[in-house]
Design a protein around this motif. Sequence first.
Motif, PDB file in Angstrom:
ATOM      1  N   SER A 131       0.861  -1.186   0.000  1.00  0.00           N
ATOM      2  CA  SER A 131       0.000   0.000   0.000  1.00  0.00           C
ATOM      3  C   SER A 131       0.893   1.231   0.000  1.00  0.00           C
ATOM      4  O   SER A 131       2.087   1.144   0.303  1.00  0.00           O
ATOM      5  CB  SER A 131      -0.856   0.043   1.279  1.00  0.00           C
ATOM      6  OG  SER A 131      -1.781  -0.992   1.310  1.00  0.00           O
ATOM      7  N   HIS A 132       0.282   2.374  -0.290  1.00  0.00           N
ATOM      8  CA  HIS A 132       0.986   3.650  -0.209  1.00  0.00           C
ATOM      9  C   HIS A 132       0.374   4.468   0.922  1.00  0.00           C
ATOM     10  O   HIS A 132      -0.833   4.657   0.978  1.00  0.00           O
ATOM     11  CB  HIS A 132       0.841   4.431  -1.519  1.00  0.00           C
ATOM     12  CG  HIS A 132       1.411   3.713  -2.683  1.00  0.00           C
ATOM     13  ND1 HIS A 132       0.654   3.356  -3.780  1.00  0.00           N
ATOM     14  CD2 HIS A 132       2.660   3.257  -2.930  1.00  0.00           C
ATOM     15  CE1 HIS A 132       1.425   2.729  -4.644  1.00  0.00           C
ATOM     16  NE2 HIS A 132       2.647   2.654  -4.147  1.00  0.00           N
ATOM     17  N   LEU A 133       1.211   4.955   1.803  1.00  0.00           N
ATOM     18  CA  LEU A 133       0.799   5.793   2.923  1.00  0.00           C
ATOM     19  C   LEU A 133       1.245   7.216   2.628  1.00  0.00           C
ATOM     20  O   LEU A 133       2.428   7.446   2.354  1.00  0.00           O
ATOM     21  CB  LEU A 133       1.459   5.283   4.212  1.00  0.00           C
ATOM     22  CG  LEU A 133       1.110   5.991   5.506  1.00  0.00           C
ATOM     23  CD1 LEU A 133      -0.322   5.645   5.927  1.00  0.00           C
ATOM     24  CD2 LEU A 133       2.088   5.587   6.603  1.00  0.00           C
ATOM     25  N   ILE A 134       0.297   8.166   2.660  1.00  0.00           N
ATOM     26  CA  ILE A 134       0.618   9.556   2.305  1.00  0.00           C
ATOM     27  C   ILE A 134       0.002  10.541   3.295  1.00  0.00           C
ATOM     28  O   ILE A 134      -0.882  10.195   4.060  1.00  0.00           O
ATOM     29  CB  ILE A 134       0.122   9.905   0.882  1.00  0.00           C
ATOM     30  CG1 ILE A 134      -1.416   9.847   0.800  1.00  0.00           C
ATOM     31  CG2 ILE A 134       0.717   8.987  -0.160  1.00  0.00           C
ATOM     32  CD1 ILE A 134      -2.021  11.034   0.127  1.00  0.00           C
ATOM     33  N   SER A 135       0.473  11.765   3.229  1.00  0.00           N
ATOM     34  CA  SER A 135      -0.136  12.894   3.927  1.00  0.00           C
ATOM     35  C   SER A 135      -0.526  13.921   2.878  1.00  0.00           C
ATOM     36  O   SER A 135       0.147  14.052   1.856  1.00  0.00           O
ATOM     37  CB  SER A 135       0.858  13.532   4.898  1.00  0.00           C
ATOM     38  OG  SER A 135       0.368  14.774   5.376  1.00  0.00           O
ATOM     39  N   ASP A 136      -1.590  14.663   3.154  1.00  0.00           N
ATOM     40  CA  ASP A 136      -1.940  15.771   2.259  1.00  0.00           C
ATOM     41  C   ASP A 136      -1.610  17.110   2.918  1.00  0.00           C
ATOM     42  O   ASP A 136      -2.046  18.157   2.481  1.00  0.00           O
ATOM     43  CB  ASP A 136      -3.404  15.711   1.831  1.00  0.00           C
ATOM     44  CG  ASP A 136      -4.371  15.933   2.978  1.00  0.00           C
ATOM     45  OD1 ASP A 136      -3.941  15.890   4.155  1.00  0.00           O
ATOM     46  OD2 ASP A 136      -5.566  16.143   2.709  1.00  0.00           O
ATOM     47  N   VAL A 137      -0.781  17.039   3.993  1.00  0.00           N
ATOM     48  CA  VAL A 137      -0.392  18.251   4.707  1.00  0.00           C
ATOM     49  C   VAL A 137       1.109  18.492   4.580  1.00  0.00           C
ATOM     50  O   VAL A 137       1.535  19.563   4.158  1.00  0.00           O
ATOM     51  CB  VAL A 137      -0.800  18.171   6.196  1.00  0.00           C
ATOM     52  CG1 VAL A 137      -0.254  19.347   6.984  1.00  0.00           C
ATOM     53  CG2 VAL A 137      -2.313  18.095   6.319  1.00  0.00           C
ATOM     54  N   TYR A 168       5.333  16.359   4.615  1.00  0.00           N
ATOM     55  CA  TYR A 168       6.169  15.167   4.795  1.00  0.00           C
ATOM     56  C   TYR A 168       6.485  14.960   6.271  1.00  0.00           C
ATOM     57  O   TYR A 168       6.614  13.829   6.725  1.00  0.00           O
ATOM     58  CB  TYR A 168       7.451  15.266   3.971  1.00  0.00           C
ATOM     59  CG  TYR A 168       7.199  15.342   2.492  1.00  0.00           C
ATOM     60  CD1 TYR A 168       6.510  14.324   1.837  1.00  0.00           C
ATOM     61  CD2 TYR A 168       7.623  16.427   1.755  1.00  0.00           C
ATOM     62  CE1 TYR A 168       6.270  14.388   0.476  1.00  0.00           C
ATOM     63  CE2 TYR A 168       7.390  16.499   0.388  1.00  0.00           C
ATOM     64  CZ  TYR A 168       6.704  15.487  -0.239  1.00  0.00           C
ATOM     65  OH  TYR A 168       6.466  15.562  -1.587  1.00  0.00           O
ATOM     66  N   ASP A 169       6.603  16.055   7.031  1.00  0.00           N
ATOM     67  CA  ASP A 169       6.863  15.920   8.469  1.00  0.00           C
ATOM     68  C   ASP A 169       5.741  15.137   9.141  1.00  0.00           C
ATOM     69  O   ASP A 169       6.000  14.265   9.969  1.00  0.00           O
ATOM     70  CB  ASP A 169       7.012  17.293   9.126  1.00  0.00           C
ATOM     71  CG  ASP A 169       8.298  18.004   8.741  1.00  0.00           C
ATOM     72  OD1 ASP A 169       9.256  17.318   8.308  1.00  0.00           O
ATOM     73  OD2 ASP A 169       8.345  19.242   8.868  1.00  0.00           O
ATOM     74  N   GLU A 170       4.505  15.466   8.804  1.00  0.00           N
ATOM     75  CA  GLU A 170       3.363  14.740   9.353  1.00  0.00           C
ATOM     76  C   GLU A 170       3.437  13.258   8.966  1.00  0.00           C
ATOM     77  O   GLU A 170       3.224  12.380   9.799  1.00  0.00           O
ATOM     78  CB  GLU A 170       2.052  15.344   8.841  1.00  0.00           C
ATOM     79  CG  GLU A 170       0.834  14.564   9.280  1.00  0.00           C
ATOM     80  CD  GLU A 170      -0.454  15.071   8.659  1.00  0.00           C
ATOM     81  OE1 GLU A 170      -1.326  15.479   9.447  1.00  0.00           O
ATOM     82  OE2 GLU A 170      -0.583  15.037   7.418  1.00  0.00           O
ATOM     83  N   LEU A 171       3.751  12.997   7.719  1.00  0.00           N
ATOM     84  CA  LEU A 171       3.845  11.623   7.230  1.00  0.00           C
ATOM     85  C   LEU A 171       4.952  10.856   7.951  1.00  0.00           C
ATOM     86  O   LEU A 171       4.751   9.724   8.395  1.00  0.00           O
ATOM     87  CB  LEU A 171       4.097  11.629   5.722  1.00  0.00           C
ATOM     88  CG  LEU A 171       4.269  10.274   5.057  1.00  0.00           C
ATOM     89  CD1 LEU A 171       3.030   9.397   5.257  1.00  0.00           C
ATOM     90  CD2 LEU A 171       4.571  10.456   3.572  1.00  0.00           C
ATOM     91  N   HIS A 172       6.122  11.468   8.091  1.00  0.00           N
ATOM     92  CA  HIS A 172       7.236  10.803   8.776  1.00  0.00           C
ATOM     93  C   HIS A 172       6.888  10.506  10.239  1.00  0.00           C
ATOM     94  O   HIS A 172       7.223   9.437  10.745  1.00  0.00           O
ATOM     95  CB  HIS A 172       8.503  11.638   8.693  1.00  0.00           C
ATOM     96  CG  HIS A 172       9.065  11.772   7.312  1.00  0.00           C
ATOM     97  ND1 HIS A 172       9.247  10.702   6.452  1.00  0.00           N
ATOM     98  CD2 HIS A 172       9.475  12.874   6.632  1.00  0.00           C
ATOM     99  CE1 HIS A 172       9.763  11.137   5.309  1.00  0.00           C
ATOM    100  NE2 HIS A 172       9.909  12.442   5.392  1.00  0.00           N
ATOM    101  N   ALA A 173       6.221  11.434  10.899  1.00  0.00           N
ATOM    102  CA  ALA A 173       5.842  11.230  12.302  1.00  0.00           C
ATOM    103  C   ALA A 173       4.875  10.056  12.438  1.00  0.00           C
ATOM    104  O   ALA A 173       5.031   9.204  13.320  1.00  0.00           O
ATOM    105  CB  ALA A 173       5.225  12.508  12.873  1.00  0.00           C
ATOM    106  N   PHE A 174       3.878   9.984  11.548  1.00  0.00           N
ATOM    107  CA  PHE A 174       2.914   8.883  11.592  1.00  0.00           C
ATOM    108  C   PHE A 174       3.618   7.559  11.320  1.00  0.00           C
ATOM    109  O   PHE A 174       3.408   6.571  12.022  1.00  0.00           O
ATOM    110  CB  PHE A 174       1.797   9.109  10.569  1.00  0.00           C
ATOM    111  CG  PHE A 174       0.699   8.095  10.643  1.00  0.00           C
ATOM    112  CD1 PHE A 174      -0.415   8.319  11.429  1.00  0.00           C
ATOM    113  CD2 PHE A 174       0.778   6.905   9.933  1.00  0.00           C
ATOM    114  CE1 PHE A 174      -1.443   7.381  11.509  1.00  0.00           C
ATOM    115  CE2 PHE A 174      -0.233   5.959  10.009  1.00  0.00           C
ATOM    116  CZ  PHE A 174      -1.351   6.201  10.798  1.00  0.00           C
ATOM    117  N   ALA A 175       4.452   7.544  10.301  1.00  0.00           N
ATOM    118  CA  ALA A 175       5.165   6.316   9.935  1.00  0.00           C
ATOM    119  C   ALA A 175       6.073   5.858  11.068  1.00  0.00           C
ATOM    120  O   ALA A 175       6.156   4.655  11.352  1.00  0.00           O
ATOM    121  CB  ALA A 175       5.966   6.539   8.655  1.00  0.00           C
TER     122      ALA A 175
END
Length: 92
Positions: A18-24, A26-33
């Motif tokens: 799957s692909h995990l993304i943020s629409d806000v 990359y910092d938000e995405l890295h934190a979630f990941a």
Amino acid sequence: MTVYIDPPTWPGHGRVWSHLISDVSYDELHAFAEDLGAPRRAFERDHYDIPSHRYEDAVRAGAVEVSSREVVRLLYGAGLRRAKRWAGPGGS
């Protein structure tokens, strides 16, 4: 914080991803990941590749399920889409 994940339909390395993304951001995405336990090496240009066996973990952690088409639309809409670089004929 909203991150999104598409269904695990992308084959590679003997798995489905799957692909995990943020629409806000990359910092938000890295934190979630990071909270999910996804290794930083799973980040590719504008998304994390998440193996199918971790899909439900991502959803339980708060990732919103969307279609693959919606992932692309969200990335472009947020200005976060990064295209693959073309190496040219014979390039690597």
